[in-house]
Motif scaffolding. Structure first.
Motif, PDB file in Angstrom:
ATOM      1  N   HIS A  44       0.837  -1.203   0.000  1.00 21.16           N
ATOM      2  CA  HIS A  44       0.000   0.000   0.000  1.00 21.16           C
ATOM      3  C   HIS A  44       0.870   1.251   0.000  1.00 21.16           C
ATOM      4  O   HIS A  44       0.583   2.218  -0.715  1.00 21.16           O
ATOM      5  CB  HIS A  44      -0.940  -0.009   1.209  1.00 21.16           C
ATOM      6  CG  HIS A  44      -1.917   1.112   1.205  1.00 21.16           C
ATOM      7  ND1 HIS A  44      -1.761   2.228   1.990  1.00 21.16           N
ATOM      8  CD2 HIS A  44      -3.061   1.303   0.499  1.00 21.16           C
ATOM      9  CE1 HIS A  44      -2.768   3.054   1.768  1.00 21.16           C
ATOM     10  NE2 HIS A  44      -3.569   2.522   0.859  1.00 21.16           N
ATOM     11  N   ILE A  46       0.926   4.125  -2.895  1.00 23.27           N
ATOM     12  CA  ILE A  46       0.680   5.547  -2.599  1.00 23.27           C
ATOM     13  C   ILE A  46       1.822   6.412  -3.131  1.00 23.27           C
ATOM     14  O   ILE A  46       1.589   7.489  -3.682  1.00 23.27           O
ATOM     15  CB  ILE A  46       0.488   5.752  -1.089  1.00 23.27           C
ATOM     16  CG1 ILE A  46      -0.880   5.219  -0.690  1.00 23.27           C
ATOM     17  CG2 ILE A  46       0.617   7.206  -0.699  1.00 23.27           C
ATOM     18  CD1 ILE A  46      -1.132   5.233   0.786  1.00 23.27           C
ATOM     19  N   VAL A  54       1.577   7.212  -6.935  1.00 19.06           N
ATOM     20  CA  VAL A  54       0.445   7.981  -7.468  1.00 19.06           C
ATOM     21  C   VAL A  54       0.969   9.193  -8.218  1.00 19.06           C
ATOM     22  O   VAL A  54       1.853   9.894  -7.749  1.00 19.06           O
ATOM     23  CB  VAL A  54      -0.496   8.433  -6.322  1.00 19.06           C
ATOM     24  CG1 VAL A  54      -1.504   9.447  -6.796  1.00 19.06           C
ATOM     25  CG2 VAL A  54      -1.208   7.239  -5.744  1.00 19.06           C
ATOM     26  N   THR A  96     -10.855   6.653  -2.777  1.00 20.00           N
ATOM     27  CA  THR A  96     -10.487   6.970  -1.404  1.00 20.00           C
ATOM     28  C   THR A  96     -11.095   5.939  -0.465  1.00 20.00           C
ATOM     29  O   THR A  96     -11.949   5.147  -0.858  1.00 20.00           O
ATOM     30  CB  THR A  96     -10.975   8.376  -1.001  1.00 20.00           C
ATOM     31  OG1 THR A  96     -12.397   8.377  -0.997  1.00 20.00           O
ATOM     32  CG2 THR A  96     -10.448   9.436  -1.947  1.00 20.00           C
ATOM     33  N   LYS A 144      -2.823  11.532   1.060  1.00 17.63           N
ATOM     34  CA  LYS A 144      -2.408  10.373   0.267  1.00 17.63           C
ATOM     35  C   LYS A 144      -2.706   9.050   0.977  1.00 17.63           C
ATOM     36  O   LYS A 144      -3.087   8.075   0.353  1.00 17.63           O
ATOM     37  CB  LYS A 144      -0.905  10.425  -0.007  1.00 17.63           C
ATOM     38  CG  LYS A 144      -0.512  11.165  -1.235  1.00 17.63           C
ATOM     39  CD  LYS A 144       0.988  10.967  -1.435  1.00 17.63           C
ATOM     40  CE  LYS A 144       1.478  11.603  -2.685  1.00 17.63           C
ATOM     41  NZ  LYS A 144       2.920  11.358  -2.885  1.00 17.63           N
ATOM     42  N   ARG A 145      -2.515   9.023   2.281  1.00 20.85           N
ATOM     43  CA  ARG A 145      -2.706   7.788   3.047  1.00 20.85           C
ATOM     44  C   ARG A 145      -4.144   7.289   3.004  1.00 20.85           C
ATOM     45  O   ARG A 145      -4.400   6.139   3.308  1.00 20.85           O
ATOM     46  CB  ARG A 145      -2.306   7.997   4.509  1.00 20.85           C
ATOM     47  CG  ARG A 145      -0.823   8.125   4.715  1.00 20.85           C
ATOM     48  CD  ARG A 145      -0.165   6.907   4.308  1.00 20.85           C
ATOM     49  NE  ARG A 145       0.903   6.466   5.176  1.00 20.85           N
ATOM     50  CZ  ARG A 145       1.626   5.421   4.886  1.00 20.85           C
ATOM     51  NH1 ARG A 145       1.365   4.735   3.821  1.00 20.85           N
ATOM     52  NH2 ARG A 145       2.598   5.050   5.659  1.00 20.85           N
ATOM     53  N   LEU A 175      -5.955   7.054   0.343  1.00 23.09           N
ATOM     54  CA  LEU A 175      -6.263   6.439  -0.938  1.00 23.09           C
ATOM     55  C   LEU A 175      -6.294   4.927  -0.751  1.00 23.09           C
ATOM     56  O   LEU A 175      -5.362   4.328  -0.221  1.00 23.09           O
ATOM     57  CB  LEU A 175      -5.218   6.816  -1.991  1.00 23.09           C
ATOM     58  CG  LEU A 175      -5.132   8.292  -2.346  1.00 23.09           C
ATOM     59  CD1 LEU A 175      -4.030   8.519  -3.368  1.00 23.09           C
ATOM     60  CD2 LEU A 175      -6.448   8.814  -2.839  1.00 23.09           C
TER      61      LEU A 175
END
Length: 110
Positions: free
Chosen positions: A49, A53, A56, A64, A95-96, A98
């Motif tokens: 993950h 991220i 991206v 989200t 960002k976290r 997403l």
């Protein structure tokens, strides 16, 4: 018919307590099972993950954690991205938060 107390008792030293290692063996076994079935896969998923991220970029279609689908219009340095969720509607998202990248854009050639 009646058993005398001398026969009912165990021989001295025959019923010695198991060693400390054998007593701890079930706990050690449980720890290894928990590590390989729960902890290790969770760490692997977290690393994947984090890599997703960091990868991206502008143009990616993302989801989200709240279930909002949008297109990344801007990636900021402070851990945020700007996501367009409708025509002319842009929101800043951490960002976290997403959850997934649906469509990945190709990097610019040149």
């Amino acid at each position: 018919m009646f058993v005398t107390p001398a026969f009912a008792q165990a021989a001295p030293g025959a019923a010695a307590a198991p060693s400390a290692f054998l007593q701890l063996m079930p706990l050690i076994l449980i720890f290894f099972i928990m590590y390989f079935l729960l902890i290790r896969p969770q760490q692997k998923r977290a690393k994947e993950h984090a890599a997703m991220i960091e990868a991206v970029r502008r143009g990616d279609q993302v989801v989200t954690q709240g279930g909002i689908i949008g297109k990344v219009t801007k990636v900021m340095d402070d851990g945020q991205v700007e996501v367009e969720i409708a025509d002319g509607v842009k929101v800043k998202v951490v960002k976290r938060t997403l959850a997934n990248i649906l469509n990945k854009t190709e990097p610019a050639q040149g």
